[in-house]
Design an enzyme around this catalytic site. Structure first.
Site, short mmCIF file in Angstrom:
data_model
loop_
_atom_site.label_atom_id
_atom_site.label_comp_id
_atom_site.label_asym_id
_atom_site.label_seq_id
_atom_site.Cartn_x
_atom_site.Cartn_y
_atom_site.Cartn_z
N GLY A 21 -2.19 14.92 37.96
CA GLY A 21 -3.26 15.20 38.93
C GLY A 21 -3.68 14.03 39.80
O GLY A 21 -4.55 14.17 40.65
N THR A 23 -1.72 12.31 41.94
CA THR A 23 -0.93 12.14 43.17
C THR A 23 -0.54 13.49 43.76
O THR A 23 -0.67 14.54 43.11
CB THR A 23 0.40 11.37 42.88
OG1 THR A 23 1.21 12.19 42.02
CG2 THR A 23 0.16 10.02 42.23
N TYR A 153 14.24 27.01 42.91
CA TYR A 153 15.55 26.94 42.23
C TYR A 153 15.42 27.18 40.72
O TYR A 153 16.41 27.13 40.00
CB TYR A 153 16.34 25.68 42.59
CG TYR A 153 15.72 24.33 42.29
CD1 TYR A 153 15.45 23.92 40.99
CD2 TYR A 153 15.46 23.45 43.33
CE1 TYR A 153 14.91 22.67 40.72
CE2 TYR A 153 14.91 22.19 43.08
CZ TYR A 153 14.64 21.81 41.76
OH TYR A 153 14.12 20.58 41.51
C1 HXC Z 1 20.46 8.35 37.90
C2 HXC Z 1 18.51 7.70 36.82
C3 HXC Z 1 17.82 7.66 38.06
C4 HXC Z 1 18.57 7.98 39.26
C5 HXC Z 1 16.45 7.10 36.49
N1 HXC Z 1 17.62 7.34 35.88
N2 HXC Z 1 16.54 7.28 37.81
N3 HXC Z 1 19.81 8.05 36.72
N4 HXC Z 1 19.86 8.32 39.12
N5 HXC Z 1 17.97 7.97 40.45
C6 HXC Z 1 17.91 7.25 34.45
C7 HXC Z 1 17.66 5.87 33.88
O1 HXC Z 1 18.76 4.99 34.09
C8 HXC Z 1 17.45 6.21 32.39
O2 HXC Z 1 18.67 6.47 31.75
C9 HXC Z 1 16.73 7.55 32.45
O3 HXC Z 1 17.03 8.11 33.74
C10 HXC Z 1 15.22 7.40 32.33
O4 HXC Z 1 14.78 6.53 33.37
P1 HXC Z 1 13.43 5.68 33.24
O5 HXC Z 1 13.24 4.99 34.54
O6 HXC Z 1 13.41 4.89 31.97
O7 HXC Z 1 12.39 6.90 33.03
P2 HXC Z 1 10.85 6.99 33.27
O8 HXC Z 1 10.22 5.64 33.43
O9 HXC Z 1 10.35 7.90 32.22
O10 HXC Z 1 10.74 7.68 34.73
C11 HXC Z 1 11.06 9.03 34.91
C12 HXC Z 1 11.73 9.29 36.27
C13 HXC Z 1 10.93 8.68 37.44
C14 HXC Z 1 11.88 10.80 36.38
C15 HXC Z 1 13.13 8.64 36.25
O11 HXC Z 1 11.54 9.00 38.69
C16 HXC Z 1 9.51 9.18 37.46
O12 HXC Z 1 8.63 8.56 36.87
N6 HXC Z 1 9.22 10.34 38.14
C17 HXC Z 1 7.89 10.96 38.19
C18 HXC Z 1 7.52 11.52 39.53
C19 HXC Z 1 8.55 12.42 40.16
O13 HXC Z 1 9.73 12.43 39.78
N7 HXC Z 1 8.09 13.18 41.20
C20 HXC Z 1 8.95 14.06 41.91
C21 HXC Z 1 8.74 15.48 41.47
S1 HXC Z 1 9.41 16.44 42.74
P3 HXC Z 1 19.43 5.33 30.82
O14 HXC Z 1 20.60 6.06 30.28
O15 HXC Z 1 19.80 4.25 31.79
O16 HXC Z 1 18.44 4.92 29.79
C22 HXC Z 1 9.97 17.91 42.25
C23 HXC Z 1 10.19 18.82 43.45
C24 HXC Z 1 11.26 19.83 43.34
O17 HXC Z 1 10.11 18.18 41.10
C25 HXC Z 1 11.55 20.65 44.59
C26 HXC Z 1 11.41 19.97 45.94
C27 HXC Z 1 11.68 20.84 47.13
P1 NAP Z 2 4.43 13.70 42.48
O1 NAP Z 2 3.30 13.24 43.34
O2 NAP Z 2 5.49 12.72 42.13
O3 NAP Z 2 3.80 14.32 41.16
C1 NAP Z 2 4.35 14.23 39.88
C2 NAP Z 2 3.27 13.78 38.92
O4 NAP Z 2 3.73 13.89 37.59
C3 NAP Z 2 2.83 12.33 39.13
O5 NAP Z 2 1.42 12.30 39.30
C4 NAP Z 2 3.23 11.62 37.83
O6 NAP Z 2 2.25 10.62 37.48
C5 NAP Z 2 3.22 12.79 36.84
N1 NAP Z 2 4.10 12.53 35.70
C6 NAP Z 2 5.42 12.23 35.71
N2 NAP Z 2 5.86 12.04 34.46
C7 NAP Z 2 4.80 12.27 33.64
C8 NAP Z 2 4.63 12.24 32.23
N3 NAP Z 2 5.64 11.95 31.41
N4 NAP Z 2 3.41 12.52 31.71
C9 NAP Z 2 2.37 12.82 32.54
N5 NAP Z 2 2.47 12.87 33.88
C10 NAP Z 2 3.68 12.59 34.42
O7 NAP Z 2 5.19 14.94 43.14
P2 NAP Z 2 4.66 16.32 43.76
O8 NAP Z 2 5.55 16.64 44.90
O9 NAP Z 2 3.20 16.31 43.95
O10 NAP Z 2 5.02 17.35 42.58
C11 NAP Z 2 4.04 18.09 41.88
C12 NAP Z 2 4.65 19.35 41.30
O11 NAP Z 2 5.10 20.20 42.34
C13 NAP Z 2 5.86 19.11 40.39
O12 NAP Z 2 5.82 20.03 39.33
C14 NAP Z 2 7.01 19.43 41.29
O13 NAP Z 2 8.16 19.81 40.58
C15 NAP Z 2 6.44 20.59 42.07
N6 NAP Z 2 7.11 20.90 43.32
C16 NAP Z 2 6.96 20.07 44.39
C17 NAP Z 2 7.57 20.41 45.57
C18 NAP Z 2 7.39 19.58 46.81
O14 NAP Z 2 7.96 19.92 47.84
N7 NAP Z 2 6.64 18.49 46.77
C19 NAP Z 2 8.33 21.57 45.66
C20 NAP Z 2 8.48 22.38 44.54
C21 NAP Z 2 7.84 22.04 43.37
P3 NAP Z 2 2.60 9.27 36.67
O15 NAP Z 2 3.76 8.65 37.34
O16 NAP Z 2 1.32 8.50 36.74
O17 NAP Z 2 2.89 9.71 35.27
#
Ligand code: HXC
Ligand code: NAP
Length: 288
Positions: A21, A23, A153
């Site tokens: 919540g 971001t 998806y």
């Molecule tokens: C390949 C990758 C990678 C990349 C990380 N890894 N990034 N592999 N390509 N780009 C690998 C690492 O090498 C590691 O594997 C494992 O993934 C875990 O990575 P960490 O960095 O240790 O993980 P962590 O710190 O837990 O971070 C999680 C994360 C990071 C998912 C990788 O991006 C994150 O914190 N994301 C949170 C926010 C987010 O993703 N928001 C977007 C949601 S959008 P190894 O084997 O090396 O240990 C969404 C929208 C969908 O869902 C639809 C849109 C239209």
């Molecule tokens: P975002 O800003 O990156 O939001 C993801 C959030 O998840 C961050 O606040 C992150 O905070 C939190 N998070 C990640 N790992 C976590 C963990 N292990 N524990 C607790 N919190 C965690 O991206 P967003 O675009 O707003 O996405 C929000 C939702 O919408 C997601 O479910 C995404 O799949 C969905 N969605 C987004 C889109 C789009 O177009 N943006 C489209 C379809 C669906 P921390 O890094 O602080 O943990």
């Protein structure tokens, strides 16, 4: 549409937990819930980000926001987060499973840990939170509500985001399953499948660098635009409010028609210039 939809007191006195919540879309939905009178718990891994957002939200809306650090992958942390929420607000009425992790990659380049990291955040995280809240609601006879943010998806699968597709598909299955199982306790479980809604978190990981211009999502959407955060917030507020009291087990898509455009076999014919259709019509009419 950038205006709020529901009346001002639609969520008055409700306490809602939003994972992720601090971001992006979680922040947008939370801000609107506060405007409608809710108390909010925002939770994720980065406490500094949560605290900054909480104070911005309180200033903007006059509502009450509790920021709690919690990695949804760990059940113990989820239970502790729920305990802190109850200490602050006395009751929790709704859970918004919004936290996610995602990035684009050819699947064969992924390590096993990369794959399971996404599954753990999205699927296990949503399971952990739903389980903790469900146990509490059933025990206390509270008619709570769960809203899960999935993606379109989740229905179709998608190349290059396979861990996310698997996890979101699982969350959708959980939505429908719990809607039936916990319906008799008055607990409603629904989902929203958003299309493209630009956020920093998603765009940096899904469309890095000049990919945002090259793969402009607007061009994939029949309405030729991306979503406004308030449009999603309006739908989410409706689904956690009593106005949607008879909606249970539903997934509502909000994507300007994007996924159907991808599914329709002839949708790509939009590339044909208007002036060519006279000649094409002549050919199709001449078919005997
Ligand atoms: C390949 C990758 C990678 C990349 C990380 N890894 N990034 N592999 N390509 N780009 C690998 C690492 O090498 C590691 O594997 C494992 O993934 C875990 O990575 P960490 O960095 O240790 O993980 P962590 O710190 O837990 O971070 C999680 C994360 C990071 C998912 C990788 O991006 C994150 O914190 N994301 C949170 C926010 C987010 O993703 N928001 C977007 C949601 S959008 P190894 O084997 O090396 O240990 C969404 C929208 C969908 O869902 C639809 C849109 C239209
Ligand atoms: P975002 O800003 O990156 O939001 C993801 C959030 O998840 C961050 O606040 C992150 O905070 C939190 N998070 C990640 N790992 C976590 C963990 N292990 N524990 C607790 N919190 C965690 O991206 P967003 O675009 O707003 O996405 C929000 C939702 O919408 C997601 O479910 C995404 O799949 C969905 N969605 C987004 C889109 C789009 O177009 N943006 C489209 C379809 C669906 P921390 O890094 O602080 O943990």
């Amino acid at each position: 549409m950038t205006q709020g939809m529901l009346r001002d007191d639609a969520l008055k006195g409700r306490t809602i937990i939003i994972t992720g919540g601090g971001t992006g879309l979680g922040k947008a939905m939370g801000t609107y819930f506060l405007q409608l009178g809710a108390n909010l718990v925002i939770t994720s891994r980065k406490l500094d980000v949560l605290q900054k957002t909480a104070s911005e939200m309180e200033t903007a809306t006059g509502g009450k926001v509790l920021a709690v650090q919690c990695d949804v992958r760990n059940y113990d942390e989820v239970e502790a987060m729920l305990k802190q929420s109850l200490e602050k607000f006395g009751q929790v009425d709704a859970l918004l499973n919004n936290a996610a992790g995602n990035f684009i990659s050819p699947t064969e380049r992924l390590s096993a840990n990369a794959f399971s990291t996404i599954i753990d955040i999205v699927l296990k995280g949503s399971v952990n939170c739903s389980l903790a809240l469900g146990k509490y609601w059933i025990d206390q006879q509270i008619k709570g509500t769960i809203l899960n943010i999935v993606t379109t998806y989740a229905f179709t699968g998608s190349a290059y985001v396979v861990p996310s597709a698997c996890a979101k598909g699982g969350v959708l299955a959980m939505t429908r399953s719990l809607a039936v199982e916990w319906g008799r306790h008055g607990i409603r479980t629904n989902a929203i499948a958003p299309g493209p809604f630009p956020t920093k978190g998603a765009w940096e990981r899904l469309l890095p660098g000049d990919m945002a211009a090259k793969f402009d999502f607007k061009n994939r959407v029949p309405l030729k635009r991306v979503g406004e955060h308030q449009e999603l917030a309006n739908l989410a507020a409706f689904l956690v409010s009593d106005f949607s009291g008879y909606i249970n087990g539903e997934v509502i898509t909000i994507d300007g028609g994007e996924w159907l455009q991808g599914a329709g076999q002839f949708s790509a014919l939009e590339m044909i210039p208007g002036e060519m259709w006279d000649a094409i019509e002549k050919m199709t009419r001449s078919a005997k």
